[in-house]
Design a protein around this motif. Structure first.
Motif, PDB file in Angstrom:
ATOM      1  N   UNK A 141       5.794   2.260  -3.251  1.00  0.00           N
ATOM      2  CA  UNK A 141       4.785   1.492  -2.517  1.00  0.00           C
ATOM      3  C   UNK A 141       4.213   2.327  -1.377  1.00  0.00           C
ATOM      4  N   UNK A 142       5.081   2.964  -0.601  1.00  0.00           N
ATOM      5  CA  UNK A 142       4.627   3.768   0.531  1.00  0.00           C
ATOM      6  C   UNK A 142       3.736   4.922   0.055  1.00  0.00           C
ATOM      7  N   UNK A 143       4.045   5.482  -1.099  1.00  0.00           N
ATOM      8  CA  UNK A 143       3.222   6.556  -1.651  1.00  0.00           C
ATOM      9  C   UNK A 143       1.832   6.043  -2.005  1.00  0.00           C
ATOM     10  N   UNK A 144       1.755   4.860  -2.627  1.00  0.00           N
ATOM     11  CA  UNK A 144       0.454   4.264  -2.945  1.00  0.00           C
ATOM     12  C   UNK A 144      -0.353   4.007  -1.675  1.00  0.00           C
ATOM     13  N   UNK A 145       0.315   3.493  -0.654  1.00  0.00           N
ATOM     14  CA  UNK A 145      -0.368   3.229   0.624  1.00  0.00           C
ATOM     15  C   UNK A 145      -0.817   4.537   1.269  1.00  0.00           C
ATOM     16  N   UNK A 146       0.031   5.555   1.223  1.00  0.00           N
ATOM     17  CA  UNK A 146      -0.326   6.840   1.831  1.00  0.00           C
ATOM     18  C   UNK A 146      -1.593   7.417   1.196  1.00  0.00           C
ATOM     19  N   UNK A 147      -1.713   7.320  -0.119  1.00  0.00           N
ATOM     20  CA  UNK A 147      -2.912   7.825  -0.798  1.00  0.00           C
ATOM     21  C   UNK A 147      -4.149   7.027  -0.389  1.00  0.00           C
ATOM     22  N   UNK A 148      -4.034   5.713  -0.336  1.00  0.00           N
ATOM     23  CA  UNK A 148      -5.160   4.873   0.085  1.00  0.00           C
ATOM     24  C   UNK A 148      -5.524   5.141   1.543  1.00  0.00           C
ATOM     25  N   UNK A 149      -4.519   5.244   2.404  1.00  0.00           N
ATOM     26  CA  UNK A 149      -4.766   5.481   3.830  1.00  0.00           C
ATOM     27  C   UNK A 149      -5.451   6.827   4.053  1.00  0.00           C
ATOM     28  N   UNK A 150      -5.044   7.822   3.295  1.00  0.00           N
ATOM     29  CA  UNK A 150      -5.656   9.143   3.436  1.00  0.00           C
ATOM     30  C   UNK A 150      -7.127   9.092   3.039  1.00  0.00           C
ATOM     31  N   UNK A 151      -7.444   8.384   1.956  1.00  0.00           N
ATOM     32  CA  UNK A 151      -8.843   8.238   1.543  1.00  0.00           C
ATOM     33  C   UNK A 151      -9.662   7.507   2.601  1.00  0.00           C
ATOM     34  N   UNK A 152      -9.030   6.549   3.275  1.00  0.00           N
ATOM     35  CA  UNK A 152      -9.723   5.767   4.300  1.00  0.00           C
ATOM     36  C   UNK A 152      -9.740   6.482   5.651  1.00  0.00           C
ATOM     37  N   UNK A 153      -8.962   7.556   5.763  1.00  0.00           N
ATOM     38  CA  UNK A 153      -8.783   8.272   7.030  1.00  0.00           C
ATOM     39  C   UNK A 153      -8.338   7.318   8.143  1.00  0.00           C
ATOM     40  N   UNK A 154      -7.397   6.468   7.770  1.00  0.00           N
ATOM     41  CA  UNK A 154      -6.836   5.495   8.717  1.00  0.00           C
ATOM     42  C   UNK A 154      -5.386   5.266   8.307  1.00  0.00           C
ATOM     43  N   UNK A 155      -4.469   5.500   9.198  1.00  0.00           N
ATOM     44  CA  UNK A 155      -3.064   5.593   8.827  1.00  0.00           C
ATOM     45  C   UNK A 155      -2.208   4.546   9.531  1.00  0.00           C
ATOM     46  N   UNK A 156      -1.241   3.989   8.795  1.00  0.00           N
ATOM     47  CA  UNK A 156      -0.392   2.945   9.375  1.00  0.00           C
ATOM     48  C   UNK A 156       0.727   3.532  10.222  1.00  0.00           C
ATOM     49  N   UNK A 209      -5.182  -3.280   5.640  1.00  0.00           N
ATOM     50  CA  UNK A 209      -4.246  -4.362   5.303  1.00  0.00           C
ATOM     51  C   UNK A 209      -4.513  -4.871   3.887  1.00  0.00           C
ATOM     52  N   UNK A 210      -5.775  -5.003   3.520  1.00  0.00           N
ATOM     53  CA  UNK A 210      -6.115  -5.443   2.158  1.00  0.00           C
ATOM     54  C   UNK A 210      -5.653  -4.413   1.127  1.00  0.00           C
ATOM     55  N   UNK A 211      -5.834  -3.134   1.426  1.00  0.00           N
ATOM     56  CA  UNK A 211      -5.382  -2.066   0.516  1.00  0.00           C
ATOM     57  C   UNK A 211      -3.863  -2.076   0.398  1.00  0.00           C
ATOM     58  N   UNK A 212      -3.176  -2.358   1.496  1.00  0.00           N
ATOM     59  CA  UNK A 212      -1.714  -2.437   1.487  1.00  0.00           C
ATOM     60  C   UNK A 212      -1.265  -3.604   0.635  1.00  0.00           C
ATOM     61  N   UNK A 213      -1.918  -4.732   0.780  1.00  0.00           N
ATOM     62  CA  UNK A 213      -1.586  -5.905  -0.042  1.00  0.00           C
ATOM     63  C   UNK A 213      -1.782  -5.594  -1.532  1.00  0.00           C
ATOM     64  N   UNK A 214      -2.857  -4.890  -1.851  1.00  0.00           N
ATOM     65  CA  UNK A 214      -3.111  -4.521  -3.246  1.00  0.00           C
ATOM     66  C   UNK A 214      -2.025  -3.568  -3.751  1.00  0.00           C
ATOM     67  N   UNK A 215      -1.619  -2.616  -2.918  1.00  0.00           N
ATOM     68  CA  UNK A 215      -0.569  -1.670  -3.318  1.00  0.00           C
ATOM     69  C   UNK A 215       0.766  -2.368  -3.533  1.00  0.00           C
ATOM     70  N   UNK A 216       0.972  -3.478  -2.820  1.00  0.00           N
ATOM     71  CA  UNK A 216       2.212  -4.245  -2.952  1.00  0.00           C
ATOM     72  C   UNK A 216       2.123  -5.265  -4.068  1.00  0.00           C
ATOM     73  N   UNK A 217       0.937  -5.361  -4.688  1.00  0.00           N
ATOM     74  CA  UNK A 217       0.744  -6.366  -5.727  1.00  0.00           C
ATOM     75  C   UNK A 217       0.581  -7.763  -5.164  1.00  0.00           C
TER      76      UNK A 217
END
Length: 98
Positions: A44-59, A88-96
């Motif tokens: 899950x954290x890996x999926x979020x990391x990839x999305x966050x990097x694309x968004x240039x915004x990190x948790x 947050x929406x991208x994180x929710x999607x990564x968590x299913x």
């Protein structure tokens, strides 16, 4: 720089997000997720990391075994912005959970 959300805008956004809450004592939002084991949490954290990097915004996050605690705030704006809600929406999607 992104603009901080007003209290009303933040409340509306939080009402649309499942499991996210306003942090006490800080202009940030928070969510805690639990997974079956460390491997699932790390995937899950890996999926979020990839999305966050694309968004240039990190948790801000903390992981212990199957638990991942996430805090979102836009530091250069001094609080919650649209970037945090989008992440947050991208994180929710990564968590299913979207």
């Amino acid at each position: 720089m992104s603009a901080k959300l007003t209290a009303d805008d933040k409340a509306r956004a939080l009402a649309e997000l499942s499991g996210w809450t306003q942090m006490e004592g800080r202009d940030a939002i928070h969510r805690s997720l639990r997974f079956t084991d460390f491997g699932e949490a790390f995937a899950f954290m890996t999926r979020v990391a990839l999305a966050a990097e694309k968004m240039d915004h990190h948790p801000e996050w903390f992981n212990v075994w199957n638990r991942v605690d996430i805090t979102l705030a836009t530091h250069d704006a001094g609080g919650v912005t649209r970037k945090d809600i989008d992440l947050a929406r991208a994180i929710d999607a990564a968590a299913g959970k979207a």
